[in-house]
Scaffold this active site. Structure first.
Site, PDB file in Angstrom:
ATOM      1  N   GLU A 162       0.782  -1.366  -0.016  1.00  0.00           N
ATOM      2  CA  GLU A 162       0.136   0.003   0.047  1.00  0.00           C
ATOM      3  C   GLU A 162       0.828   1.264   0.154  1.00  0.00           C
ATOM      4  OE1 GLU A 162      -3.987   1.842   1.710  1.00  0.00           O
ATOM      5  OE2 GLU A 162      -2.966   0.442   2.750  1.00  0.00           O
TER       6      GLU A 162
ATOM      7  N   GLU B 117     -13.091   1.128   1.303  1.00  0.00           N
ATOM      8  CA  GLU B 117     -12.683   1.044   2.508  1.00  0.00           C
ATOM      9  C   GLU B 117     -12.996   2.499   3.636  1.00  0.00           C
ATOM     10  OE1 GLU B 117      -8.277   0.176   4.557  1.00  0.00           O
ATOM     11  OE2 GLU B 117      -8.332   1.651   3.090  1.00  0.00           O
TER      12      GLU B 117
END
Length: 287
Positions: free
Chosen positions: A149, A243
Protein backbone atom coordinates in the site's frame (compact mmCIF):
# COMPACT_ATOMS: atom_id res chain seq x y z
CA UNK A 1 -13.53 -6.23 -11.59
CA UNK A 2 -14.79 -7.75 -8.36
CA UNK A 3 -16.18 -5.39 -5.72
CA UNK A 4 -15.74 -5.68 -1.99
CA UNK A 5 -15.89 -3.89 1.34
CA UNK A 6 -13.63 -3.96 4.39
CA UNK A 7 -15.14 -5.93 7.27
CA UNK A 8 -15.21 -3.02 9.75
CA UNK A 9 -17.87 -0.90 8.00
CA UNK A 10 -20.62 -1.47 10.57
CA UNK A 11 -18.43 -1.39 13.69
CA UNK A 12 -16.50 1.06 15.84
CA UNK A 13 -13.90 -1.46 16.99
CA UNK A 14 -11.47 -3.73 15.15
CA UNK A 15 -13.09 -6.94 16.47
CA UNK A 16 -15.48 -8.67 14.07
CA UNK A 17 -18.04 -11.47 13.96
CA UNK A 18 -17.01 -12.64 10.51
CA UNK A 19 -19.84 -15.12 10.04
CA UNK A 20 -22.49 -12.46 10.65
CA UNK A 21 -20.56 -9.87 8.63
CA UNK A 22 -20.11 -12.24 5.68
CA UNK A 23 -23.87 -12.57 5.36
CA UNK A 24 -24.32 -8.79 5.49
CA UNK A 25 -21.61 -8.26 2.86
CA UNK A 26 -23.24 -10.81 0.57
CA UNK A 27 -26.73 -9.36 1.13
CA UNK A 28 -25.39 -5.94 0.11
CA UNK A 29 -24.38 -7.42 -3.25
CA UNK A 30 -20.59 -7.65 -2.92
CA UNK A 31 -18.21 -10.26 -4.36
CA UNK A 32 -15.51 -9.73 -1.71
CA UNK A 33 -15.21 -9.40 2.05
CA UNK A 34 -11.84 -7.97 3.09
CA UNK A 35 -10.73 -9.39 6.43
CA UNK A 36 -8.03 -8.39 8.93
CA UNK A 37 -4.66 -10.13 8.74
CA UNK A 38 -4.25 -9.91 12.51
CA UNK A 39 -7.57 -11.70 13.00
CA UNK A 40 -6.65 -14.36 10.46
CA UNK A 41 -3.26 -14.86 12.10
CA UNK A 42 -4.79 -15.39 15.55
CA UNK A 43 -7.80 -17.56 14.59
CA UNK A 44 -8.08 -21.10 15.91
CA UNK A 45 -8.39 -23.96 13.44
CA UNK A 46 -12.12 -24.20 14.10
CA UNK A 47 -12.54 -20.46 13.46
CA UNK A 48 -10.60 -20.80 10.23
CA UNK A 49 -12.81 -23.74 9.22
CA UNK A 50 -15.95 -21.70 9.89
CA UNK A 51 -14.65 -18.75 7.88
CA UNK A 52 -13.72 -21.00 4.97
CA UNK A 53 -17.11 -22.72 5.08
CA UNK A 54 -19.15 -19.50 5.11
CA UNK A 55 -17.12 -17.96 2.28
CA UNK A 56 -17.75 -21.05 0.16
CA UNK A 57 -21.42 -21.21 1.13
CA UNK A 58 -21.93 -17.58 0.11
CA UNK A 59 -19.54 -17.70 -2.87
CA UNK A 60 -17.70 -14.78 -1.26
CA UNK A 61 -14.06 -14.04 -2.10
CA UNK A 62 -11.83 -13.28 0.90
CA UNK A 63 -9.07 -10.71 0.57
CA UNK A 64 -6.77 -9.86 3.48
CA UNK A 65 -5.92 -6.39 4.76
CA UNK A 66 -2.66 -5.95 6.68
CA UNK A 67 -1.17 -3.14 8.76
CA UNK A 68 1.49 -4.73 10.99
CA UNK A 69 2.28 -3.37 14.44
CA UNK A 70 5.76 -2.10 15.31
CA UNK A 71 6.86 -5.50 16.66
CA UNK A 72 6.64 -6.88 13.10
CA UNK A 73 8.29 -3.94 11.28
CA UNK A 74 10.19 -5.20 8.23
CA UNK A 75 11.95 -1.83 7.94
CA UNK A 76 13.31 -1.94 11.49
CA UNK A 77 17.01 -1.57 12.14
CA UNK A 78 16.71 -4.51 14.55
CA UNK A 79 17.15 -7.83 12.68
CA UNK A 80 15.13 -9.68 15.34
CA UNK A 81 12.13 -7.42 14.71
CA UNK A 82 12.46 -7.99 10.97
CA UNK A 83 12.68 -11.75 11.55
CA UNK A 84 9.51 -11.59 13.66
CA UNK A 85 7.80 -9.67 10.86
CA UNK A 86 8.67 -12.29 8.25
CA UNK A 87 7.44 -15.03 10.58
CA UNK A 88 4.18 -13.17 11.31
CA UNK A 89 3.37 -12.52 7.65
CA UNK A 90 4.36 -16.07 6.66
CA UNK A 91 2.06 -17.55 9.32
CA UNK A 92 -0.73 -15.23 8.18
CA UNK A 93 -0.30 -16.31 4.56
CA UNK A 94 -0.45 -19.98 5.55
CA UNK A 95 -3.80 -19.31 7.22
CA UNK A 96 -4.86 -17.39 4.11
CA UNK A 97 -4.04 -20.46 2.05
CA UNK A 98 -6.18 -22.61 4.36
CA UNK A 99 -9.28 -20.40 3.99
CA UNK A 100 -8.67 -19.76 0.29
CA UNK A 101 -7.67 -16.08 0.48
CA UNK A 102 -5.28 -15.31 -2.39
CA UNK A 103 -4.67 -11.57 -1.95
CA UNK A 104 -3.00 -9.73 0.93
CA UNK A 105 -2.84 -5.94 0.72
CA UNK A 106 -1.47 -3.22 2.96
CA UNK A 107 1.66 -1.60 4.37
CA UNK A 108 3.38 -4.90 5.14
CA UNK A 109 6.79 -3.41 4.26
CA UNK A 110 6.81 -1.53 7.60
CA UNK A 111 4.31 -0.91 10.40
CA UNK A 112 1.13 1.12 10.56
CA UNK A 113 0.64 3.88 11.40
CA UNK A 114 4.19 5.21 11.50
CA UNK A 115 5.23 7.11 14.61
CA UNK A 116 7.94 8.95 12.61
CA UNK A 117 10.56 8.41 15.33
CA UNK A 118 12.91 7.39 12.53
CA UNK A 119 12.47 8.74 8.99
CA UNK A 120 15.57 7.42 7.22
CA UNK A 121 13.90 6.27 3.99
CA UNK A 122 17.08 4.83 2.46
CA UNK A 123 17.66 2.66 5.52
CA UNK A 124 14.00 1.60 5.58
CA UNK A 125 14.24 0.43 1.96
CA UNK A 126 17.58 -1.28 2.59
CA UNK A 127 16.14 -3.20 5.55
CA UNK A 128 12.69 -4.03 4.19
CA UNK A 129 13.34 -5.03 0.58
CA UNK A 130 15.31 -8.21 1.42
CA UNK A 131 12.58 -9.19 3.89
CA UNK A 132 9.87 -8.58 1.27
CA UNK A 133 11.85 -10.83 -1.08
CA UNK A 134 11.62 -13.62 1.52
CA UNK A 135 7.88 -13.05 1.85
CA UNK A 136 7.53 -13.00 -1.94
CA UNK A 137 9.04 -16.47 -2.17
CA UNK A 138 6.46 -17.78 0.32
CA UNK A 139 3.71 -15.99 -1.62
CA UNK A 140 4.90 -17.57 -4.86
CA UNK A 141 4.85 -21.05 -3.29
CA UNK A 142 1.31 -20.52 -1.95
CA UNK A 143 -0.10 -18.76 -4.99
CA UNK A 144 -0.78 -15.53 -3.08
CA UNK A 145 -0.39 -12.00 -4.41
CA UNK A 146 0.98 -9.27 -2.12
CA UNK A 147 -0.06 -5.69 -2.87
CA UNK A 148 1.99 -3.05 -1.06
CA UNK A 149 0.00 0.00 0.00
CA UNK A 150 1.13 3.46 -1.00
CA UNK A 151 0.12 5.69 1.94
CA UNK A 152 0.06 9.42 2.54
CA UNK A 153 2.73 11.50 4.29
CA UNK A 154 0.84 11.48 7.60
CA UNK A 155 0.87 7.67 7.89
CA UNK A 156 4.27 6.69 6.48
CA UNK A 157 7.43 8.12 4.96
CA UNK A 158 8.44 4.98 3.05
CA UNK A 159 6.05 4.74 0.07
CA UNK A 160 3.98 7.87 -0.56
CA UNK A 161 3.22 7.93 -4.27
CA UNK A 162 2.75 5.51 -7.14
CA UNK A 163 6.13 6.25 -8.72
CA UNK A 164 7.92 5.44 -5.46
CA UNK A 165 5.88 2.28 -5.03
CA UNK A 166 6.75 1.07 -8.52
CA UNK A 167 10.46 1.51 -7.87
CA UNK A 168 10.19 -0.37 -4.58
CA UNK A 169 8.44 -3.39 -6.11
CA UNK A 170 10.89 -3.32 -9.03
CA UNK A 171 13.68 -3.81 -6.50
CA UNK A 172 11.80 -6.62 -4.77
CA UNK A 173 11.61 -8.28 -8.17
CA UNK A 174 8.71 -10.71 -7.83
CA UNK A 175 5.66 -11.05 -10.05
CA UNK A 176 3.67 -11.79 -6.87
CA UNK A 177 4.41 -8.35 -5.39
CA UNK A 178 2.33 -5.49 -6.76
CA UNK A 179 0.85 -2.17 -5.58
CA UNK A 180 -2.22 -1.23 -3.60
CA UNK A 181 -3.42 2.25 -4.49
CA UNK A 182 -6.06 3.94 -2.33
CA UNK A 183 -8.06 6.97 -3.47
CA UNK A 184 -7.88 8.58 -0.01
CA UNK A 185 -4.08 8.53 0.04
CA UNK A 186 -3.82 9.33 -3.67
CA UNK A 187 -5.97 12.42 -3.18
CA UNK A 188 -3.27 13.79 -0.86
CA UNK A 189 -0.14 12.72 -2.71
CA UNK A 190 -0.76 12.29 -6.44
CA UNK A 191 -0.90 15.19 -8.90
CA UNK A 192 -3.55 13.40 -10.93
CA UNK A 193 -5.43 10.31 -9.72
CA UNK A 194 -6.37 8.77 -13.10
CA UNK A 195 -2.81 9.26 -14.37
CA UNK A 196 -1.43 7.49 -11.28
CA UNK A 197 -3.65 4.50 -12.09
CA UNK A 198 -2.35 4.50 -15.65
CA UNK A 199 1.22 4.72 -14.37
CA UNK A 200 0.64 1.68 -12.15
CA UNK A 201 -0.73 -0.26 -15.13
CA UNK A 202 -0.42 -4.01 -14.74
CA UNK A 203 1.44 -3.55 -11.45
CA UNK A 204 -1.82 -2.49 -9.78
CA UNK A 205 -2.78 -5.51 -7.70
CA UNK A 206 -5.49 -4.07 -5.47
CA UNK A 207 -7.54 -0.87 -5.35
CA UNK A 208 -9.10 0.74 -2.26
CA UNK A 209 -11.78 3.35 -2.81
CA UNK A 210 -13.42 6.06 -0.74
CA UNK A 211 -14.01 9.78 -0.82
CA UNK A 212 -11.44 12.35 0.26
CA UNK A 213 -12.95 12.44 3.76
CA UNK A 214 -13.23 8.61 3.87
CA UNK A 215 -16.96 8.49 3.22
CA UNK A 216 -18.48 5.96 0.85
CA UNK A 217 -17.80 6.45 -2.88
CA UNK A 218 -20.50 8.65 -4.33
CA UNK A 219 -20.81 10.85 -1.24
CA UNK A 220 -18.14 13.33 -2.32
CA UNK A 221 -16.31 14.76 -5.31
CA UNK A 222 -13.58 12.32 -6.33
CA UNK A 223 -13.07 12.05 -10.14
CA UNK A 224 -14.82 8.69 -10.38
CA UNK A 225 -15.64 8.90 -14.10
CA UNK A 226 -12.02 9.67 -14.97
CA UNK A 227 -10.71 6.92 -12.69
CA UNK A 228 -13.13 4.47 -14.29
CA UNK A 229 -11.74 5.33 -17.71
CA UNK A 230 -8.19 4.87 -16.40
CA UNK A 231 -9.03 1.43 -14.98
CA UNK A 232 -10.50 0.39 -18.31
CA UNK A 233 -7.45 1.78 -20.12
CA UNK A 234 -5.15 -0.49 -18.10
CA UNK A 235 -7.62 -3.39 -18.37
CA UNK A 236 -7.85 -3.70 -14.60
CA UNK A 237 -9.85 -6.79 -13.63
CA UNK A 238 -8.98 -7.34 -9.97
CA UNK A 239 -10.36 -6.21 -6.62
CA UNK A 240 -12.02 -2.87 -5.95
CA UNK A 241 -12.61 -2.66 -2.20
CA UNK A 242 -14.51 0.11 -0.43
CA UNK A 243 -12.59 1.15 2.71
CA UNK A 244 -14.83 3.67 4.48
CA UNK A 245 -14.15 5.16 7.91
CA UNK A 246 -17.21 7.09 9.04
CA UNK A 247 -18.02 6.32 12.68
CA UNK A 248 -16.41 8.19 15.57
CA UNK A 249 -15.72 6.65 18.97
CA UNK A 250 -14.28 3.22 19.64
CA UNK A 251 -10.91 1.74 18.69
CA UNK A 252 -10.99 2.57 14.99
CA UNK A 253 -11.60 6.31 15.10
CA UNK A 254 -8.43 7.34 16.97
CA UNK A 255 -5.74 6.01 14.59
CA UNK A 256 -7.88 7.01 11.58
CA UNK A 257 -8.58 10.46 13.10
CA UNK A 258 -12.36 10.45 12.82
CA UNK A 259 -13.54 13.19 15.19
CA UNK A 260 -17.15 13.56 14.08
CA UNK A 261 -19.89 11.20 12.99
CA UNK A 262 -19.65 11.05 9.18
CA UNK A 263 -22.70 8.76 9.01
CA UNK A 264 -24.83 11.70 10.20
CA UNK A 265 -26.53 9.52 12.76
CA UNK A 266 -27.39 6.68 10.38
CA UNK A 267 -28.84 3.54 11.91
CA UNK A 268 -27.82 0.11 10.63
CA UNK A 269 -30.60 -0.08 8.06
CA UNK A 270 -29.57 3.29 6.64
CA UNK A 271 -25.93 2.23 6.56
CA UNK A 272 -26.98 -0.89 4.65
CA UNK A 273 -28.87 1.20 2.09
CA UNK A 274 -25.99 3.64 1.72
CA UNK A 275 -23.55 0.80 1.14
CA UNK A 276 -25.72 -0.78 -1.56
CA UNK A 277 -26.11 2.62 -3.21
CA UNK A 278 -22.33 3.14 -3.17
CA UNK A 279 -21.75 -0.26 -4.77
CA UNK A 280 -24.21 0.57 -7.56
CA UNK A 281 -22.45 3.92 -8.04
CA UNK A 282 -19.03 2.26 -8.39
CA UNK A 283 -20.27 -0.36 -10.82
CA UNK A 284 -21.78 2.38 -12.97
CA UNK A 285 -18.57 4.44 -12.98
CA UNK A 286 -16.05 1.61 -13.34
CA UNK A 287 -17.83 -0.88 -15.59
Amino acid sequence: MKFGVLYHYWGKDWACDYIHTAHKVKEAGFDIMEIGANHLHDMSRSELENLKDVSRELNLVLTTNIGPTREYDLSSGDPEVRKAGVRYITETMKNMDFVGSRDIAGAMYSFWPSDFVDTDKSAAWEHSIPEMQKIARVAEDLGIECSLEVLNRFETYILTDCKEGLEYIRRVGSGNVKLLLDTFHMNIEEDNLPNALRLAGDKLGHFHVGEGNRKLPGMGSMPWDEMGRALRDIRYSKSVVIEPFMRCGGEIAKPIHIWRDLTEGADEATMDRNLRKSLAFLKDKFN
